[in-house]
Write a protein that holds these residues in place. Structure first.
Motif, mmCIF file in Angstrom:
data_model
loop_
_atom_site.group_PDB
_atom_site.id
_atom_site.type_symbol
_atom_site.label_atom_id
_atom_site.label_comp_id
_atom_site.label_asym_id
_atom_site.label_seq_id
_atom_site.Cartn_x
_atom_site.Cartn_y
_atom_site.Cartn_z
ATOM 1 N N ILE A 58 56.285 41.067 3.474
ATOM 2 C CA ILE A 58 55.496 41.847 2.560
ATOM 3 C C ILE A 58 54.630 42.931 3.525
ATOM 4 O O ILE A 58 54.145 42.886 4.348
ATOM 5 C CB ILE A 58 54.340 41.050 1.816
ATOM 6 N N PRO A 59 54.759 44.337 3.032
ATOM 7 C CA PRO A 59 53.929 45.309 3.733
ATOM 8 C C PRO A 59 52.371 44.996 3.814
ATOM 9 O O PRO A 59 51.899 44.596 2.892
ATOM 10 C CB PRO A 59 54.032 46.689 2.814
ATOM 11 N N ALA A 60 51.743 44.917 5.090
ATOM 12 C CA ALA A 60 50.556 44.664 5.390
ATOM 13 C C ALA A 60 49.629 45.407 4.372
ATOM 14 O O ALA A 60 48.502 44.818 3.871
ATOM 15 C CB ALA A 60 50.174 44.980 6.655
ATOM 16 N N ASP A 61 49.796 46.836 4.104
ATOM 17 C CA ASP A 61 48.780 47.385 3.349
ATOM 18 C C ASP A 61 48.755 47.290 1.740
ATOM 19 O O ASP A 61 47.918 47.760 1.093
ATOM 20 C CB ASP A 61 49.089 48.829 3.489
ATOM 21 N N ARG A 62 49.832 46.194 1.431
ATOM 22 C CA ARG A 62 49.760 45.913 0.133
ATOM 23 C C ARG A 62 49.001 44.369 -0.271
ATOM 24 O O ARG A 62 49.223 43.931 -1.513
ATOM 25 C CB ARG A 62 51.090 45.791 -0.581
ATOM 26 N N LEU A 63 48.823 43.792 0.619
ATOM 27 C CA LEU A 63 47.942 42.579 0.703
ATOM 28 C C LEU A 63 46.737 42.515 -0.200
ATOM 29 O O LEU A 63 45.878 43.199 0.280
ATOM 30 C CB LEU A 63 47.849 41.731 2.065
ATOM 31 N N ALA A 64 46.668 41.537 -1.149
ATOM 32 C CA ALA A 64 45.190 41.461 -1.803
ATOM 33 C C ALA A 64 44.547 40.204 -1.359
ATOM 34 O O ALA A 64 43.486 40.342 -1.012
ATOM 35 C CB ALA A 64 45.456 41.341 -3.132
ATOM 36 N N TYR A 65 45.263 39.205 -1.256
ATOM 37 C CA TYR A 65 44.474 37.970 -0.812
ATOM 38 C C TYR A 65 45.849 36.959 -0.293
ATOM 39 O O TYR A 65 47.137 37.073 -0.710
ATOM 40 C CB TYR A 65 43.962 37.208 -1.675
ATOM 41 N N ILE A 66 45.310 35.873 0.531
ATOM 42 C CA ILE A 66 46.327 34.938 1.166
ATOM 43 C C ILE A 66 45.610 33.664 0.979
ATOM 44 O O ILE A 66 44.495 33.489 1.138
ATOM 45 C CB ILE A 66 46.534 34.918 2.612
ATOM 46 N N GLU A 67 46.383 32.644 0.210
ATOM 47 C CA GLU A 67 45.425 31.340 -0.103
ATOM 48 C C GLU A 67 46.587 30.460 0.820
ATOM 49 O O GLU A 67 47.634 30.000 0.439
ATOM 50 C CB GLU A 67 45.520 30.893 -1.351
ATOM 51 N N ILE A 68 46.011 29.526 1.882
ATOM 52 C CA ILE A 68 46.587 28.674 2.589
ATOM 53 C C ILE A 68 46.179 27.188 2.121
ATOM 54 O O ILE A 68 45.017 26.902 2.065
ATOM 55 C CB ILE A 68 46.274 28.731 4.061
ATOM 56 N N GLY A 69 47.059 26.615 1.549
ATOM 57 C CA GLY A 69 46.821 25.097 1.057
ATOM 58 C C GLY A 69 47.146 24.183 2.034
ATOM 59 O O GLY A 69 47.424 24.365 3.260
ATOM 60 N N GLU A 70 46.745 22.952 1.992
ATOM 61 C CA GLU A 70 47.063 21.749 2.881
ATOM 62 C C GLU A 70 48.212 21.312 3.064
ATOM 63 O O GLU A 70 49.113 21.612 2.084
ATOM 64 C CB GLU A 70 45.888 20.583 2.376
ATOM 65 N N PRO A 71 48.641 20.828 4.119
ATOM 66 C CA PRO A 71 50.230 20.465 4.069
ATOM 67 C C PRO A 71 50.304 19.456 3.227
ATOM 68 O O PRO A 71 49.603 18.596 3.154
ATOM 69 C CB PRO A 71 50.128 19.754 5.936
ATOM 70 N N ALA A 72 51.452 19.349 2.707
ATOM 71 C CA ALA A 72 51.929 18.633 1.649
ATOM 72 C C ALA A 72 52.542 17.280 2.154
ATOM 73 O O ALA A 72 53.630 17.515 2.998
ATOM 74 C CB ALA A 72 52.896 19.410 0.542
ATOM 75 N N THR A 73 52.469 16.136 1.845
ATOM 76 C CA THR A 73 52.997 14.973 2.311
ATOM 77 C C THR A 73 54.083 14.850 1.301
ATOM 78 O O THR A 73 53.700 14.633 -0.074
ATOM 79 C CB THR A 73 52.007 13.881 2.455
ATOM 80 N N ARG A 74 55.357 14.593 1.523
ATOM 81 C CA ARG A 74 56.371 14.097 0.616
ATOM 82 C C ARG A 74 56.320 12.581 0.259
ATOM 83 O O ARG A 74 56.472 11.731 1.482
ATOM 84 C CB ARG A 74 57.681 14.504 1.097
ATOM 85 N N ARG A 75 56.381 12.248 -0.825
ATOM 86 C CA ARG A 75 56.436 10.755 -1.073
ATOM 87 C C ARG A 75 58.051 10.486 -1.740
ATOM 88 O O ARG A 75 58.367 11.236 -2.410
ATOM 89 C CB ARG A 75 55.458 10.457 -2.178
ATOM 90 N N VAL A 76 58.520 9.581 -1.505
ATOM 91 C CA VAL A 76 59.708 9.172 -1.897
ATOM 92 C C VAL A 76 59.740 7.638 -2.473
ATOM 93 O O VAL A 76 59.002 7.020 -1.940
ATOM 94 C CB VAL A 76 60.801 9.086 -0.507
ATOM 95 N N GLY A 77 60.565 7.745 -3.461
ATOM 96 C CA GLY A 77 60.650 6.230 -4.146
ATOM 97 C C GLY A 77 59.852 6.281 -5.260
ATOM 98 O O GLY A 77 59.280 6.890 -5.706
ATOM 99 N N PHE A 78 59.960 4.916 -5.941
ATOM 100 C CA PHE A 78 59.368 4.667 -7.307
ATOM 101 C C PHE A 78 57.689 4.773 -7.167
ATOM 102 O O PHE A 78 57.266 5.030 -8.309
ATOM 103 C CB PHE A 78 59.778 3.239 -7.894
ATOM 104 N N GLY A 79 57.211 4.689 -5.995
ATOM 105 C CA GLY A 79 55.830 4.666 -5.673
ATOM 106 C C GLY A 79 55.224 6.006 -5.542
ATOM 107 O O GLY A 79 54.122 6.461 -5.554
ATOM 108 N N ALA A 80 55.964 7.349 -5.931
ATOM 109 C CA ALA A 80 55.597 8.472 -5.751
ATOM 110 C C ALA A 80 54.729 8.985 -6.857
ATOM 111 O O ALA A 80 53.799 9.922 -6.591
ATOM 112 C CB ALA A 80 56.946 9.425 -5.558
ATOM 113 N N ALA A 81 54.710 8.420 -7.910
ATOM 114 C CA ALA A 81 53.851 8.790 -8.973
ATOM 115 C C ALA A 81 52.386 8.469 -8.901
ATOM 116 O O ALA A 81 51.433 8.617 -9.520
ATOM 117 C CB ALA A 81 54.378 8.468 -10.373
ATOM 118 N N LEU A 82 52.273 7.380 -7.972
ATOM 119 C CA LEU A 82 50.802 6.894 -7.839
ATOM 120 C C LEU A 82 49.682 7.941 -7.120
ATOM 121 O O LEU A 82 49.909 8.924 -6.343
ATOM 122 C CB LEU A 82 50.761 5.742 -6.865
#
Length: 76
Positions: free
Chosen positions: A52-76
Motif C-alpha cells: 500500500i502506498p504510504a501516503d494513502r494510509l488512514a489507520y492501522i489496527e494491530i490485533g493480538e496473536p490468534a491461537t488456533r484451536r483444533v478439535g471438538f473443544g474449539a467452540a469453547l
C-alpha cells in the motif's frame, strides 16, 4: 495476528492474518510513515504480500496473536 488497514478513499478496510510479530508490523508502518519507505509492505500467513502506498494510509489496527484451536473443544 490480525492486521486491519484503512486506506484513504477506499470504502472498505483491508484485513489480513499475518505471521509477522506486532513489532515487525509497527516498524514497517513507522518506516512507511516517516518517509524511509514509500510503501507499506506486509505479508500474510500464506506468503502473499500486501503493498500500500504510504501516503494513502488512514489507520492501522494491530490485533493480538490468534491461537488456533483444533478439535471438538474449539467452540469453547
Amino acid at each position: 495476528m490480525e492486521v486491519k488497514i484503512g486506506v484513504q478513499h477506499a470504502p472498505r478496510e483491508i484485513s489480513i492474518e499475518s505471521a509477522q510479530t506486532a513489532e515487525e508490523v509497527e516498524k514497517a508502518v513507522a518506516d512507511a510513515l516517516s518517509g524511509t519507505a514509500a510503501l507499506l509492505t506486509l505479508e500474510d500467513e500464506h506468503g502473499r504480500k500486501v503493498i500500500i502506498p504510504a501516503d494513502r494510509l488512514a489507520y492501522i489496527e494491530i490485533g493480538e496473536p490468534a491461537t488456533r484451536r483444533v478439535g471438538f473443544g474449539a467452540a469453547l
